[in-house]
Structure formats: C-alpha cells, structure tokens
Design a protein around this motif. Structure first.
Motif, short mmCIF file in Angstrom:
data_model
loop_
_atom_site.label_atom_id
_atom_site.label_comp_id
_atom_site.label_asym_id
_atom_site.label_seq_id
_atom_site.Cartn_x
_atom_site.Cartn_y
_atom_site.Cartn_z
N ASP A 116 0.87 -1.18 0.00
CA ASP A 116 0.00 0.00 0.00
C ASP A 116 0.91 1.23 0.00
OD1 ASP A 116 -1.73 2.11 0.50
OD2 ASP A 116 -2.83 1.09 2.09
N TRP A 117 1.25 1.70 -1.17
CA TRP A 117 2.23 2.78 -1.28
C TRP A 117 1.70 4.13 -0.79
CZ3 TRP A 117 6.82 1.29 -1.07
CH2 TRP A 117 7.22 0.11 -1.69
N PRO A 118 0.45 4.48 -1.02
CA PRO A 118 -0.05 5.73 -0.42
C PRO A 118 0.09 5.74 1.10
CG PRO A 118 -1.51 5.04 -2.17
CD PRO A 118 -0.54 3.92 -1.98
N ALA A 119 -0.14 4.57 1.74
CA ALA A 119 0.03 4.49 3.19
C ALA A 119 1.49 4.65 3.58
CB ALA A 119 -0.53 3.17 3.70
N ALA A 120 2.38 4.09 2.79
CA ALA A 120 3.81 4.20 3.08
C ALA A 120 4.29 5.64 2.99
CB ALA A 120 4.61 3.32 2.13
N THR A 121 3.82 6.34 1.96
CA THR A 121 4.22 7.75 1.83
C THR A 121 3.60 8.59 2.94
OG1 THR A 121 2.39 8.18 0.28
CG2 THR A 121 4.51 7.56 -0.66
N LYS A 122 2.38 8.26 3.34
CA LYS A 122 1.73 8.99 4.43
C LYS A 122 2.50 8.82 5.73
CE LYS A 122 -2.78 9.64 6.64
NZ LYS A 122 -4.20 9.17 6.68
N ALA A 123 3.16 7.65 5.88
CA ALA A 123 3.94 7.37 7.09
C ALA A 123 5.32 8.02 7.04
CB ALA A 123 4.08 5.87 7.27
N GLY A 124 5.66 8.66 5.92
CA GLY A 124 6.90 9.42 5.85
C GLY A 124 7.96 8.90 4.91
N ALA A 125 7.74 7.76 4.27
CA ALA A 125 8.75 7.21 3.37
C ALA A 125 8.86 8.04 2.10
CB ALA A 125 8.41 5.77 3.02
N LYS A 126 10.09 8.31 1.68
CA LYS A 126 10.33 9.11 0.48
C LYS A 126 10.99 8.32 -0.65
CE LYS A 126 8.83 12.79 2.59
NZ LYS A 126 7.49 13.35 2.26
N PHE A 127 11.60 7.18 -0.31
CA PHE A 127 12.26 6.39 -1.34
C PHE A 127 12.16 4.91 -1.00
CE2 PHE A 127 15.62 6.77 1.80
CZ PHE A 127 16.31 5.56 1.72
N VAL A 128 12.43 4.07 -2.00
CA VAL A 128 12.38 2.62 -1.79
C VAL A 128 13.29 1.94 -2.79
CG1 VAL A 128 10.41 2.25 -3.35
CG2 VAL A 128 10.86 0.61 -1.51
N TYR A 129 13.92 0.87 -2.35
CA TYR A 129 14.59 -0.07 -3.25
C TYR A 129 13.76 -1.35 -3.30
CZ TYR A 129 19.00 2.03 -4.73
OH TYR A 129 19.94 2.82 -5.36
N VAL A 130 13.57 -1.87 -4.51
CA VAL A 130 12.70 -3.02 -4.75
C VAL A 130 13.53 -4.16 -5.35
CG1 VAL A 130 10.68 -3.85 -6.03
CG2 VAL A 130 10.75 -1.48 -5.19
N LYS A 131 13.39 -5.35 -4.77
CA LYS A 131 14.10 -6.50 -5.33
C LYS A 131 13.51 -6.85 -6.69
CE LYS A 131 15.59 -11.25 -4.53
NZ LYS A 131 15.62 -12.40 -3.61
N ALA A 132 14.40 -6.94 -7.69
CA ALA A 132 13.98 -7.29 -9.03
C ALA A 132 14.38 -8.72 -9.39
CB ALA A 132 14.60 -6.33 -10.05
N THR A 133 15.64 -9.08 -9.10
CA THR A 133 16.19 -10.32 -9.63
C THR A 133 17.15 -10.99 -8.65
OG1 THR A 133 17.87 -8.97 -10.73
CG2 THR A 133 16.01 -9.68 -12.07
#
Length: 260
Positions: free
Chosen positions: A68-85
């Motif tokens: 839930d990315w809107p919730a994550a941004t609301k909690a203050g997160a500004k960046f993310v690294y995502v596992k691809a491979t």
C-alpha cells in the motif's frame, strides 16, 4: 554439487553450478542473511532522524507482497529499493506492483539484484538485472541499481569463492552495469561480510555508493574504501511497508543521486 563449467572474471576462474538453486528467492529480502548471521542489536533512537538531514525510506521484496504505497508515503517514506532479480533465473512476482506503484505514489525508487557469484559471471547477472527492471533513467526519481552482496543462503558464506574472485566478480558486475546504464551500481553489504568475503577490499569506495546494513543503534565501522554510507539499512523487520533505511542527506541530495 555438480560442477558444469568455469566462470572467468578477468584472469580469475571459479566453478559454476550446473542447476542453480532458487528456493526461497521470492521471500528473501535485502539483509535477511545478514540478520541471520550477525543478529539484530537494537535500532537508532528517534533523535537519530533529523528532518532535512536524513530521508526515511524502505526496501521491499516478494516477502512483503503487494504494498500500500499511499500508506507508506503517508507514514513518511520518500524512497524505496525493490528487489527485481536474483542470479540469472529469478524475477520477483511482485516487482511491477512495488516498483511502479511506489513511483505512482510519488516516491523515488530503485531496483536491486541479489548477487549469486556461484551461478554466472557478474556481467551476465548485470545484463539479466537490467533486462528485468534494474535499469536507470535520468528522470530524477529513479535511483541507480543496487547490488546486494551478502551471505550465501544456500551454503558457505562467500559462495566458496576466494576474496580475489569475489572482488573480481563485483567489478565485472559493476562495469557491465555502468556500460548498460551509464551509472555505477550502489553496493549493499555489511562490514562483517565485506571483511570476510572480499578481504575488506577498498577498491569500490571511490566509484560505487554504499548501502550499509547494520542493525544496531549506531552505524559502526564502514567497509574499507568508503568514507561514508549513502544509505543505512538500520532495521530488517521484513514487515510492511518494508525494511527501514535512512538516506544520508536531505531531499535535494537524494534527488541528486537519482538524477546522476
């Protein structure tokens, strides 16, 4: 284990697996093996975070599922690294939702690759990573890809490779990634793993940003060659909305890293 071929990294050779094992790859996240081997020794105090001097972010993998990315941004997160491979035979089923969803929610995002020096050359894995979502664009909201170097989840901590071979493998990956994208990859690791498996090599400190894993109140000692970390992963919770990180700088510096 059956050895099928030989991997060559510059002038250094090492045997490769015939049938790579990817069991658990979808649930494995950055730092899962570091927490297992090094433990969790606390977390930074709330006053370690200073608005304008640090930026809060996450990293996620298939372990978190759809986020839930809107919730994550609301909690203050500004960046993310995502596992691809991982290696040359695994792509995360949740990558598109996590990578594109975070971007749509206004976050700065990047992708990371779980290294498998036992499977193929670094260059081959760099191309696999870029071909499956790990590229970079100069849009100001895409971080350079990150190379996750940590304990082998399938056996010996350093993948039965000598420090010389591990360093050559990382260089092979980094050079191929830069040739494809124009950026050197971020290197994710812990100081203890780096000392054990690269001999504490200093050769990447001037070229590759450092994403340090350390689950303790303080960052502690850095791997040789780096004067500072770009990102500190201080919590390996494995829960939504993802593991916790501080970017070492303000929002403008984070944008500058994304922009290149």
């Amino acid at each position: 284990m059956i050895v099928a071929s030989t991997l060559t990294y510059g002038s250094v050779a090492a045997p490769a697996q015939e049938k790579p094992d990817y069991r658990g790859a979808e649930q494995r996240h950055a730092g899962s093996q570091i927490a297992k081997h090094e433990g969790v020794h606390g977390a930074p105090s709330p006053d370690s975070y200073t608005a304008g001097a640090n930026v809060l972010g996450h990293d996620v993998s298939g372990w978190q599922g759809d986020v839930d990315w809107p919730a994550a941004t609301k909690a203050g997160a500004k960046f993310v690294y995502v596992k691809a491979t991982e290696g040359t035979g695994f792509t995360s089923d949740h990558f598109n939702q996590q990578y594109n969803g975070s971007y749509a929610a206004g976050m700065i995002r990047g992708a990371y690759h779980f290294a498998r020096p036992d499977i193929s050359t670094g260059a081959k894995q760099a191309h696999y990573f870029v071909d499956h979502g790990g590229g970079w664009t100069r849009d100001g909201r895409t971080l350079p890809g990150a190379l996750d170097m940590e304990y082998n989840p399938y056996g010996e901590a350093c993948y039965n490779r000598s420090p010389k071979v591990i360093v050559a493998w990382i260089r092979d990956f980094s050079n191929a990634y830069k040739a494809r994208t124009g950026r050197t990859p971020m290197i994710y690791t812990s100081t203890s793993w780096w000392k054990k498996c690269t001999g504490n090599s200093p050769v990447f400190g001037r070229t590759n940003p450092l994403w340090l894993a350390r689950y303790a109140p303080q960052i502690g000692e850095l791997p040789a060659g780096w004067d500072f970390q770009s990102i500190w992963q201080f919590s390996d919770s494995g829960k939504l909305p993802g593991d916790q990180n501080f970017f070492n700088g303000g929002p403008g510096q984070l944008t500058a890293l994304a922009t290149g």
